[in-house]
Write an enzyme that holds these catalytic residues in place. Structure first.
Site, PDB file in Angstrom:
ATOM      1  N   GLN A 120       2.128  -2.210   5.656  1.00  0.00           N
ATOM      2  CA  GLN A 120       2.408  -0.827   6.062  1.00  0.00           C
ATOM      3  C   GLN A 120       2.876  -0.736   7.518  1.00  0.00           C
ATOM      4  OE1 GLN A 120      -0.774   2.307   5.424  1.00  0.00           O
ATOM      5  NE2 GLN A 120       0.698   2.641   3.783  1.00  0.00           N
ATOM      6  N   HIS A 135      -0.328  -0.249  16.075  1.00  0.00           N
ATOM      7  CA  HIS A 135       0.818   0.164  15.270  1.00  0.00           C
ATOM      8  C   HIS A 135       2.121  -0.087  16.012  1.00  0.00           C
ATOM      9  CE1 HIS A 135      -2.381   2.723  13.376  1.00  0.00           C
ATOM     10  NE2 HIS A 135      -1.716   2.451  12.278  1.00  0.00           N
ATOM     11  N   GLU A 164       0.838  -1.202   0.000  1.00  0.00           N
ATOM     12  CA  GLU A 164       0.000   0.000   0.000  1.00  0.00           C
ATOM     13  C   GLU A 164       0.874   1.253   0.000  1.00  0.00           C
ATOM     14  OE1 GLU A 164      -2.000  -1.000   3.582  1.00  0.00           O
ATOM     15  OE2 GLU A 164      -3.135  -2.601   2.630  1.00  0.00           O
ATOM     16  N   ALA A 176       3.639  -3.759  10.613  1.00  0.00           N
ATOM     17  CA  ALA A 176       3.688  -5.217  10.777  1.00  0.00           C
ATOM     18  C   ALA A 176       2.402  -5.743  11.400  1.00  0.00           C
ATOM     19  CB  ALA A 176       4.894  -5.609  11.622  1.00  0.00           C
ATOM     20  N   ASP A 177       1.743  -4.915  12.215  1.00  0.00           N
ATOM     21  CA  ASP A 177       0.478  -5.323  12.848  1.00  0.00           C
ATOM     22  C   ASP A 177      -0.523  -5.850  11.808  1.00  0.00           C
ATOM     23  OD1 ASP A 177       0.606  -3.439  15.697  1.00  0.00           O
ATOM     24  OD2 ASP A 177       1.815  -2.858  13.978  1.00  0.00           O
ATOM     25  N   PHE A 178      -0.521  -5.238  10.620  1.00  0.00           N
ATOM     26  CA  PHE A 178      -1.527  -5.592   9.605  1.00  0.00           C
ATOM     27  C   PHE A 178      -1.260  -6.936   8.952  1.00  0.00           C
ATOM     28  CE2 PHE A 178      -1.881  -0.736   8.887  1.00  0.00           C
ATOM     29  CZ  PHE A 178      -2.591  -0.612  10.068  1.00  0.00           C
ATOM     30  N   ILE A 179      -0.140  -7.547   9.280  1.00  0.00           N
ATOM     31  CA  ILE A 179       0.142  -8.873   8.731  1.00  0.00           C
ATOM     32  C   ILE A 179      -0.890  -9.878   9.234  1.00  0.00           C
ATOM     33  CG2 ILE A 179       1.691  -9.724  10.542  1.00  0.00           C
ATOM     34  CD1 ILE A 179       3.514 -10.750   8.257  1.00  0.00           C
ATOM     35  N   ALA A 219      -6.021  -4.512   1.014  1.00  0.00           N
ATOM     36  CA  ALA A 219      -6.478  -5.892   0.877  1.00  0.00           C
ATOM     37  C   ALA A 219      -5.310  -6.811   1.194  1.00  0.00           C
ATOM     38  CB  ALA A 219      -6.985  -6.132  -0.552  1.00  0.00           C
ATOM     39  N   GLU A 220      -4.858  -6.770   2.471  1.00  0.00           N
ATOM     40  CA  GLU A 220      -3.621  -7.486   2.820  1.00  0.00           C
ATOM     41  C   GLU A 220      -3.712  -8.976   2.529  1.00  0.00           C
ATOM     42  OE1 GLU A 220      -5.021  -5.227   4.847  1.00  0.00           O
ATOM     43  OE2 GLU A 220      -3.509  -3.700   5.201  1.00  0.00           O
TER      44      GLU A 220
END
Lengths: 330, 325
Positions: free
Chosen positions: A88, A133, A35, A90-93, A65-66
């Site tokens: 963006q 985050h 992103e 690492a949390d969003f992994i 749209a991870e």
């Protein structure tokens, strides 16, 4: 020496950008998905200038749209490409968990097909960024056979391990610590180098006590070691660098020398990487120990936002010193 | 772009007929072995789905990739999967495609363009979309085709895949086999839409509904979508309407499916219909049907024997191949 001749220092974030840039230049199969990584240059500016240099076919901007684009990276890797996903934060992994754990991690086991995909993102706390985050997700994935997990704690390793990750034929998760991005600098070798995945490194030699750590806590450990030295305690700092696979030999050799071990990690306490290393030492290095294995870690809580809360949460130099004092009594 | 695929000729039609018959014969035998307690594996049967399974796969060319689910063994047959490979994998033998590491129909072989599925569906929608991205980046005229059921279209990655494939104009043909039940759950409990294909409109791509029990219609419509994708026309969502004629897995008697519904769809059996069509075309007669029965029965018997006589893997193989060295 005049300032003009002083060798140029590279920051941790610049080392990451350099590794990506050089690998994109070296291998036409390498490309990036993420992103805001194109025109905007990434949320942290890791890929600033990349779009101009490599074009939109290799620096591919993705919608939010991870799970979708992590899965796509796996598919492209199975077709012989070498994709690098930037999440963006690492949390969003966590949004791509299923693809990483069920598709990527178990593919070679079942079909012997290579899955040369790197998923990287900024992890860790210290920036007052709150529960979503600031997380340290390495422990989630180190528990999944089939994945390699890297958390570099120095500028040198940030570059050398990222290059190794991109050249590896397995799915590799690479968690860069955003607190270190612009806070640490190093003069890097002028010639190209690649680090070895799965090798720990003694970042400071000592004889009285071993701190096993990784990521941003390497810096905390080094500061604590310096302080302890003034008090007459010689501390050795072992940087795991790769949290899976764990380099047992380097850890056990250090403990054999010092007979005392502190596990220092920013992740939460229970079942963290340090807990696993403590188990390894207890199982394979028991006869060397002169005292308990001590964990210095974050407590079992989400990463809080308010500065006093976060400072309490993240292990500080004084917390390490307290543990050193406690262990030195044995 | 108006693409009119060439109608399949006699050779192709009889080839497709063979794969449908082989698929059904394999599944009937698997069911028998499962009920006899001889299989170490679960079974996931695609009985009733033979037309879309074979028709869709047959519409692909060499070099294209197919991502089936655990129910789509039959779709792998036209791509070169053999009866022996199906049985050795179900029997968990060392010489199976997964070397005993993946159950039932979870085998794959990228050399034949076959992805090895996982249980989480539609996980291979994003994966196949990524394969299509690789083809596009390399300028290869190849197409990716993931399969899933109507149930998996409720999941986020289904929508993420359609959206990204649309935005990047990728060569993907998304095939949804709407077989009436997601395990025990009928579509009306999962969506307000009557056609899954309507979901395509949200992503500005073509949505097509086909009679999933008519192999010629399945083949021609999928072929159209495949050739459009190959020519740079982007993705298509294709829904094949059919009925799963068995339970979700071998243990499931599917009492939640009414007998009337089963009777209704038994009348539309895709193999019976195709046999009638081939007979009317003068391509098949009673003797030809009998010959085919003999051929597939023998193939299945040999495959079963081969699997039963094949060795199991050694226990310590459990820890090999976790990583690529």
């Amino acid at each position: 020496m005049s300032t003009a001749n002083k060798p140029k220092e590279t920051s941790y974030i610049e080392a990451i950008s350099q590794a990506l840039w050089e690998e994109l230049e070296r291998d036409g199969n390498v490309f990036m998905l993420g992103e805001d990584i194109g025109y905007y240059g990434g949320a942290f500016k890791v890929t600033e200038g990349f779009l101009d240099k490599f074009g939109p076919e290799r620096i591919i901007e993705m919608p939010i749209a991870e799970e979708g684009f992590i899965g796509m990276a796996i598919g492209a890797a199975l077709m012989g490409m070498r994709p690098i996903v930037e999440v963006q934060y690492a949390d969003f992994i966590s949004c791509g968990w299923d693809q990483i754990v069920n598709v990527a991690a178990k593919m070679h086991y079942r079909t012997r097909d290579a899955v040369p995909v790197v998923i990287r993102g900024p992890s860790g706390g210290g920036l007052r960024a709150g529960p979503f985050h600031s997380q340290s997700p390495e422990g989630w994935f180190a528990h999944v056979p089939g994945l390699k997990v890297i958390v570099p704690g120095t500028v040198h390793d940030a570059k050398g391990l990222l290059k190794a990750a991109i050249r590896d034929d397995n799915p590799v998760l690479y968690f860069e610590h955003k607190y270190l991005y612009r806070r640490i600098k190093e003069v890097l070798p002028e010639e190209e180098y690649v680090c070895h995945i799965g090798a720990a490194k003694v970042q400071r030699e000592g004889s009285d006590l071993t701190i096993v750590t990784y990521g941003a806590m390497v810096q905390t450990a080094l500061q604590a070691a310096e302080k302890a030295q003034a008090g007459g305690v010689s501390v050795e700092v072992v940087d795991l660098r790769t949290v899976f696979p764990i380099d047992k030999d380097t850890v056990l050799n250090s403990v054999a020398k010092t007979s005392k071990a502190i596990m220092l990690y920013e992740d939460t306490r229970t079942l963290g990487i340090g807990a696993e290393v403590a188990a390894i030492i207890a199982e394979e290095g028991f006869e060397h120990l002169d005292g308990p294995i001590i964990r210095v870690s974050a407590p079992d809580a989400p990463v809080p936002f308010s500065p006093p809360l976060e400072d309490f949460f993240i292990p500080q130099v004084d917390d390490v010193i307290a543990a050193i004092d406690r262990l030195s009594a044995y | 772009m108006d693409i009119k695929p060439i109608e399949p000729g006699a050779i192709e039609l009889l080839d497709m007929y063979y794969y449908m018959r082989l698929g059904r014969a394999i599944e009937e035998r698997l069911e028998l072995e499962y009920k006899g307690g001889k299989l170490p594996s679960a079974i996931y049967l695609g009985r009733g789905q033979e037309a879309i399974e074979v028709g869709a796969a047959y519409a692909l060319e060499q070099g294209d990739v197919l991502a089936p689910t655990h129910r789509d063994m039959i779709s792998q047959l036209p791509r070169g999967l053999t009866a022996k490979e199906v049985f050795t994998n179900h029997y968990a033998r060392a010489n199976s495609l997964t070397r005993g590491k993946g159950e039932a129909n979870y085998q794959g072989d990228l050399k034949r363009g076959l992805f090895a599925t996982v249980s989480m569906l539609p996980d291979f929608y994003p994966v196949a979309t990524g394969a299509a991205l690789a083809f596009k980046l390399r300028g290869e005229k190849r197409v990716a085709m993931p399969l899933c059921g109507e149930g998996a279209t409720s999941r986020g990655d289904f929508h993420e895949s359609l959206n990204i494939a649309s935005v990047l104009n990728l060569p993907v043909v998304f095939v949804v086999i709407n077989n009436g039940f997601a395990y025990s759950t009928p579509p009306f409990k999962e969506m307000k839409l009557s056609d899954v294909a309507e979901r395509a409109h949200a992503y500005a791509i073509p949505g097509v509904v086909v009679d999933g029990n008519n192999i010629i219609e399945c083949y021609l419509e999928v072929k159209k979508a495949v050739e459009r994708a190959r020519d740079g026309g982007g993705p298509t969502l294709l829904e094949a309407k059919t009925l799963r004629m068995r339970g979700h897995a071998g243990h499931d008697a599917a009492k939640y499916v009414s007998k009337e519904l089963i009777r209704e769809w038994a009348q539309k059996d895709p193999i019976d219909r195709f046999e009638k069509h081939l007979t009317n075309q003068g391509l098949l007669d009673e003797a030809g049907i009998k010959d085919m029965t003999g051929r597939v029965t023998q193939e299945v018997a040999e495959a079963l024997k081969f699997a039963e006589e094949s060795p199991y893997p050694e226990g310590q193989e459990a820890v090999t191949d976790v990583y690529r060295e």
